[in-house]
Design a protein around this motif. Structure first.
Motif, short mmCIF file in Angstrom:
data_model
loop_
_atom_site.label_atom_id
_atom_site.label_comp_id
_atom_site.label_asym_id
_atom_site.label_seq_id
_atom_site.Cartn_x
_atom_site.Cartn_y
_atom_site.Cartn_z
N ASP A 196 0.84 -1.20 0.00
CA ASP A 196 0.00 0.00 0.00
C ASP A 196 0.87 1.25 0.00
N GLY A 197 0.28 2.35 -0.38
CA GLY A 197 0.98 3.64 -0.41
C GLY A 197 0.85 4.38 0.91
N ALA A 198 1.27 5.64 0.91
CA ALA A 198 1.16 6.47 2.11
C ALA A 198 1.16 7.93 1.70
N ASP A 199 0.61 8.76 2.58
CA ASP A 199 0.63 10.20 2.36
C ASP A 199 1.85 10.84 3.02
N GLU A 200 2.31 10.25 4.11
CA GLU A 200 3.55 10.68 4.76
C GLU A 200 4.16 9.48 5.48
N THR A 201 5.49 9.48 5.57
CA THR A 201 6.17 8.47 6.39
C THR A 201 7.30 9.14 7.15
N ASN A 202 7.50 8.71 8.41
CA ASN A 202 8.64 9.24 9.17
C ASN A 202 9.75 8.18 9.17
N PRO A 203 10.91 8.48 9.77
CA PRO A 203 12.02 7.51 9.72
C PRO A 203 11.71 6.18 10.41
N ARG A 204 10.69 6.14 11.30
CA ARG A 204 10.34 4.87 11.97
C ARG A 204 9.30 4.07 11.18
N LEU A 205 9.03 4.53 9.95
CA LEU A 205 8.05 3.89 9.05
C LEU A 205 6.63 3.97 9.60
N GLN A 206 6.41 4.94 10.50
CA GLN A 206 5.03 5.26 10.91
C GLN A 206 4.46 6.17 9.83
N LEU A 207 3.16 6.01 9.58
CA LEU A 207 2.58 6.62 8.38
C LEU A 207 1.35 7.47 8.69
N ILE A 208 1.10 8.44 7.79
CA ILE A 208 -0.25 9.01 7.67
C ILE A 208 -0.82 8.44 6.38
N VAL A 235 -14.29 6.01 13.77
CA VAL A 235 -14.19 4.63 13.26
C VAL A 235 -12.72 4.25 13.16
N CYS A 236 -11.91 5.19 12.68
CA CYS A 236 -10.51 4.87 12.44
C CYS A 236 -9.74 6.16 12.21
N VAL A 237 -8.50 6.22 12.66
CA VAL A 237 -7.64 7.37 12.37
C VAL A 237 -6.53 6.91 11.43
N GLY A 238 -6.17 7.78 10.50
CA GLY A 238 -5.19 7.40 9.48
C GLY A 238 -3.75 7.48 9.93
N LEU A 239 -3.51 7.34 11.24
CA LEU A 239 -2.14 7.25 11.76
C LEU A 239 -1.82 5.77 11.88
N PHE A 240 -0.79 5.33 11.19
CA PHE A 240 -0.36 3.94 11.26
C PHE A 240 0.94 3.93 12.06
N ALA A 241 0.80 4.03 13.39
CA ALA A 241 1.97 4.12 14.26
C ALA A 241 2.12 2.87 15.12
N ARG A 242 1.00 2.38 15.63
CA ARG A 242 1.06 1.14 16.44
C ARG A 242 1.44 -0.03 15.54
N ARG A 243 0.97 0.01 14.28
CA ARG A 243 1.37 -1.00 13.31
C ARG A 243 1.94 -0.23 12.10
#
Ligand code: 5RP
Length: 221
Positions: A84-96, A196-204
């Motif tokens: 899948d793609g992403a709108d933003e990624t940080n160095p820890r591969l956590q995503l928006i 319902v859901c937040v678009g922060l993919f930090a825990r996973r």
């Protein structure tokens, strides 16, 4: 193709190496994923996979058009990889994620996959998440209440006009955040009733990030 599209295609092409023959593939949503799906057809890889679980109606249609069986996640069990793609990624591969309003199904498929391979052009790489407005999928009757809670968390919520998700909900985009603790913010927003859901993919976060440039792709683990 624009240089950005070329970069996306380079990332999508590099992700083909992660496909495990005979497996069911998790497939995300967006323009980079569309290039990945097109490459499955171009490189004649459709026959190599058993099928796909898709994160949106749009991706399901595109997959069906090239002859990939679209399967129900309840029937497949755990998936080997999710692309899948992403709108933003940080160095820890956590995503928006969620620019395409598919964040909830994206998070479900990512959660159900052993390896999340994120494909993006290099412009998506940032040090601190939050310049891209954070998408939050919300039950329609809760939109005002949730908006007020998001203001308390320091954001400027804005309803995404005219968008209803595949799940029948609305999207609130939260502007003005500088997300220095993504896991904490993801937890706080998840706890707001009506979200319902937040678009922060930090825990996973993603397990593998493939960042494309017009001349090639860089893989970050
Ligand atoms: C959709 C998403 C997409 O992955 C994200 O918006 C990136 O899209 P693109 O590949 O078009 O830049 O999260 O909900």
């Amino acid at each position: 193709m624009t240089p950005q599209d070329l970069a996306k295609r380079q990332a999508a092409e590099a992700a083909l190496a992660y496909i495990e023959p005979g497996e069911v593939l998790g497939v995300g949503t967006g323009s980079t994923v569309n290039l990945f799906i097109d490459l499955l057809a171009e490189r004649r890889l459709v026959q190599d996979i058993k099928g796909a679980v898709s994160s949106s109606n749009a991706s399901s249609e595109r997959l069906k058009k090239i002859g990939v069986p679209v399967l129900d996640l309840n029937e497949t069990g755990e998936l080997s990889i999710y692309v899948d793609g992403a709108d933003e990624t940080n160095p820890r591969l956590q995503l928006i994620k969620g620019g395409g309003a598919a964040l909830t199904r994206e998070k479900i498929v990512a959660a159900a996959s052993r390896k999340f391979v994120c494909i993006a052009d290099q412009s998506k790489r940032v040090d601190v998440l939050g310049k891209f407005p954070l998408p939050v999928e919300v039950i329609p009757m809760a939109q005002s209440y949730v908006g007020r809670q998001l203001v308390k968390l320091g954001g400027k919520p804005k309803l995404r006009d005219g968008v209803i998700t595949d799940n029948g909900n609305v999207i609130i985009d939260v502007h003005g955040l500088s997300i220095t603790n993504p896991v904490e913010l993801e937890t706080q927003i998840n706890l707001i009733t009506g979200v319902v859901c937040v678009g922060l993919f930090a825990r996973r976060p993603a397990d593998v990030l493939i960042l494309g440039t017009p001349n090639g792709a860089q893989t970050i683990l």
